[in-house]
Design an enzyme around this catalytic site. Structure first.
Site, mmCIF file in Angstrom:
data_model
loop_
_atom_site.group_PDB
_atom_site.id
_atom_site.type_symbol
_atom_site.label_atom_id
_atom_site.label_comp_id
_atom_site.label_asym_id
_atom_site.label_seq_id
_atom_site.Cartn_x
_atom_site.Cartn_y
_atom_site.Cartn_z
ATOM 1 N N TYR A 80 85.809 -38.870 61.773
ATOM 2 C CA TYR A 80 86.153 -38.020 60.625
ATOM 3 C C TYR A 80 84.941 -37.224 60.186
ATOM 4 C CZ TYR A 80 88.215 -36.330 56.327
ATOM 5 O OH TYR A 80 88.688 -35.503 55.357
ATOM 6 N N PHE A 132 92.729 -5.370 58.899
ATOM 7 C CA PHE A 132 93.462 -6.297 59.754
ATOM 8 C C PHE A 132 94.419 -7.074 58.846
ATOM 9 C CE2 PHE A 132 94.411 -10.212 61.995
ATOM 10 C CZ PHE A 132 94.955 -9.661 63.143
ATOM 11 N N THR A 133 95.576 -7.439 59.380
ATOM 12 C CA THR A 133 96.668 -7.997 58.572
ATOM 13 C C THR A 133 96.228 -9.173 57.697
ATOM 14 O OG1 THR A 133 97.280 -9.308 60.493
ATOM 15 C CG2 THR A 133 98.478 -7.244 60.165
ATOM 16 N N ASP A 223 83.742 -9.390 60.948
ATOM 17 C CA ASP A 223 84.876 -10.018 61.627
ATOM 18 C C ASP A 223 84.536 -9.987 63.116
ATOM 19 O OD1 ASP A 223 87.190 -10.708 62.914
ATOM 20 O OD2 ASP A 223 88.511 -9.582 61.576
ATOM 21 N N LYS A 266 90.252 -15.837 70.217
ATOM 22 C CA LYS A 266 90.126 -14.610 71.005
ATOM 23 C C LYS A 266 88.909 -14.728 71.928
ATOM 24 C CE LYS A 266 93.104 -13.283 67.678
ATOM 25 N NZ LYS A 266 92.748 -13.041 66.304
ATOM 26 N N ARG A 390 102.653 -2.883 66.382
ATOM 27 C CA ARG A 390 101.551 -2.662 65.456
ATOM 28 C C ARG A 390 101.790 -1.275 64.852
ATOM 29 N NH1 ARG A 390 100.334 -7.023 63.577
ATOM 30 N NH2 ARG A 390 98.665 -8.302 64.392
ATOM 31 N N PHE A 457 105.782 -8.832 59.597
ATOM 32 C CA PHE A 457 106.008 -8.626 61.031
ATOM 33 C C PHE A 457 106.248 -9.924 61.787
ATOM 34 C CE2 PHE A 457 101.773 -10.006 62.336
ATOM 35 C CZ PHE A 457 101.058 -9.839 61.154
HETATM 36 C C1 LIG Z 1 93.331 -12.756 65.014
HETATM 37 C C2 LIG Z 1 92.455 -12.027 64.103
HETATM 38 C C3 LIG Z 1 92.129 -12.537 62.842
HETATM 39 C C4 LIG Z 1 92.767 -13.792 62.260
HETATM 40 O O1 LIG Z 1 92.463 -14.907 62.997
HETATM 41 P P1 LIG Z 1 93.497 -16.139 63.206
HETATM 42 O O2 LIG Z 1 92.719 -17.047 64.105
HETATM 43 O O3 LIG Z 1 94.723 -15.587 63.841
HETATM 44 O O4 LIG Z 1 93.760 -16.734 61.886
HETATM 45 C C5 LIG Z 1 91.251 -11.811 62.066
HETATM 46 N N1 LIG Z 1 90.729 -10.650 62.488
HETATM 47 C C6 LIG Z 1 91.025 -10.126 63.686
HETATM 48 C C7 LIG Z 1 90.438 -8.822 64.108
HETATM 49 C C8 LIG Z 1 91.900 -10.777 64.526
HETATM 50 O O5 LIG Z 1 92.228 -10.242 65.703
#
Ligand SMILES: *Cc1c(COP(=O)(O)O)cnc(C)c1O
Length: 466
Positions: A80, A132-133, A223, A266, A390, A457
């Site tokens: 933990y 970004f969303t 980011d 990613k 998108r 979406f």
């Molecule tokens: C995917 C993504 C996020 C959010 O990350 P999650 O791991 O899906 O929560 C933030 N910014 C960008 C540019 C992304 O592609």
């Protein structure tokens, strides 16, 4: 024996790995796909994965891990507190990205949640190189208003600017003059810019931004979801960087920023995970305290020990030149084949996917009939290839007026998972897009019949207008 080293001769981007294990795919019939599509309300997010042939929905959490990463999974220290894997991850973040402090989170949005809550006060303004969303939503939920300060070229799919992720400093300066620097806690900088089509920011631009923000006491929060892919483009396109390694360029990018949110699903080649990285000890202290409320203890943040180990190894693999060259090379291969057939896509081809310009592909479908959503549905129906919208659906509604946001870019994203599909799969994708292009007059658009309140979406449902 000796041969002359000829660095000018073209060598293909072929993958720097071979296949050790395969996952069988299911082929479906037209009737099966039709039924699945109707059940999914014409939303590719609502399809079951078992009904999908080639899955280009997203590059998020869909990468194939290496044998080394899988071996790392066996070294999971599922304590933990104080898991050994956390310390490996912390070491990797310091070594490859250079940030001093690490707060692990379950994925990228966990980190966005924490940094937004810590830095944004009600009524603040947060500029960024396109939204970004999830990033914007967390900024809004924290009481902030997002402002797009990306260069105008980024909103034009035809414009071939090499760094469409760049910030327009005049737009930022106008915001500072209007609201005052004290209402702008930070500038949000994405590498590469997902919503612009995977477009990079240049180091020259980032340096100018650093100078400007330092003068005004504004932070830069990075980011860094696709930072290695951004670095590859800098190596290819920016003067003075051809001789540097991707790893060196990644460090140079990170060093110009104050902290970062990472979706490790990613670039970092894992199926789940993320983090917040910071340089300021006080901010780190507050973040480390907040993470226990929302994610988990500060030495796991919602991840299993084995996931942190796989991420630590994946980060190292992700900044190898050979890896990135093949990764972006495959995306460019797909994009160039579509361009050769005059399919309208965002140019230049981006880092993580090919983005079809649905407004050009379906010129008779007005934006309020969700052309990109309809096109993604048609591609699935033709071949079982899953893509995503998108455009207007992703852009959501205006916070004040309640009307749809009408983004300039109305795109279908063909996102390429890392180390998963072959060149032959890419050829099948091209064949399907060409088939749908021939039949595009049959696509009349969609009507939204169910709309969730947040990030619509993901779960919205539609009916066909044809
Ligand atoms: C995917 C993504 C996020 C959010 O990350 P999650 O791991 O899906 O929560 C933030 N910014 C960008 C540019 C992304 O592609």
């Amino acid at each position: 024996m000796d041969l002359k080293v000829n660095t000018h001769r073209h060598r293909s981007w072929a993958e720097p790995w071979r296949v050790k294990m395969v996952e069988l795919l299911k082929m479906t019939t037209y009737e099966e796909r039709k039924k699945a599509l109707v059940e999914a309300g014409y939303n590719t997010f609502l399809l079951r994965s078992r009904d999908v042939y080639i899955d280009l929905l997203t590059d998020s959490g869909t990468s194939a891990m290496s044998d080394r990463q899988w071996a790392g999974m066996m070294l999971g220290d599922e304590a933990y507190a104080g898991s050994e894997n956390f310390y490996h991850l912390e070491e990797a973040v310091k070594k490859y990205y250079g940030y001093k402090y690490l707060v692990p989170t379950h994925q990228g949005r966990g980190a966005e949640h924490i940094i937004s809550k810590l830095l944004i006060k009600q009524g603040d303004h947060v500029p960024g190189n396109m939204y970004f969303t999830t990033t914007r939503l967390h900024q809004e939920l924290a009481g902030g208003t997002f402002h797009d300060i990306i260069i105008d070229e980024a909103h034009d799919p035809e414009n071939e600017h090499p760094f469409k992720g760049n910030v327009d400093l005049n737009k930022l300066d106008a915001l500072v003059k209007e609201y005052g620097a004290h209402r702008i806690p930070y500038v949000s900088i994405a590498t590469t810019v997902n919503m612009a089509g995977g477009q990079p920011i240049s180091l020259a631009n980032l340096r100018e931004l650093r100078e400007y923000t330092r003068k005004h006491g504004i932070l830069i929060i990075h980011d860094m979801t696709r930072v290695a892919e951004n670095a590859w483009f800098i190596k290819q396109r920016e003067e003075g960087y051809a001789g540097k390694s991707v790893a060196e360029i990644v460090r140079e990018i990170c060093d110009l920023t104050d902290g970062a949110t990472m979706s490790a699903k990613k670039d970092a080649l894992v199926n789940i995970g993320g983090f917040l990285a910071l340089n300021d000890p006080d901010l780190f202290d507050r973040a480390r305290n907040m993470v226990v409320v929302y994610e988990g203890l500060h030495t796991y943040g919602g991840m299993a020990g084995r996931d942190m180990e796989a991420m630590a190894i994946g980060i190292g693999e992700s900044v190898h030149d050979d890896h990135i060259r093949a990764r972006v090379g495959q995306v460019e291969y797909l994009g160039n084949r579509l361009l050769a057939h005059d399919i309208p896509i965002v140019k230049p081809v981006g880092s993580h996917g090919v983005f079809i310009d649905a407004k050009k592909f379906l010129p008779t479908v007005s934006q309020d009939k969700f052309p990109a959503q309809a096109l993604a549905a048609a591609i699935y129906l033709d071949s079982g290839i899953r893509t995503m919208e998108r455009g207007i659906v992703s852009a959501g509604r205006n916070k004040k007026t309640g009307d749809h946001n009408y983004p300039k870019l109305e795109l279908v994203r063909l996102t390429i998972p890392r180390r998963v599909y072959t060149q032959a799969h890419m050829d099948v994708v091209v064949e399907s897009i060409l088939e749908v292009y021939d039949q595009r007059s049959r696509i009349k658009g969609l009507k939204m019949v169910y709309e969730p309140k947040y990030l619509r979406f993901f779960q919205a449902r539609f009916d066909s207008l044809s």
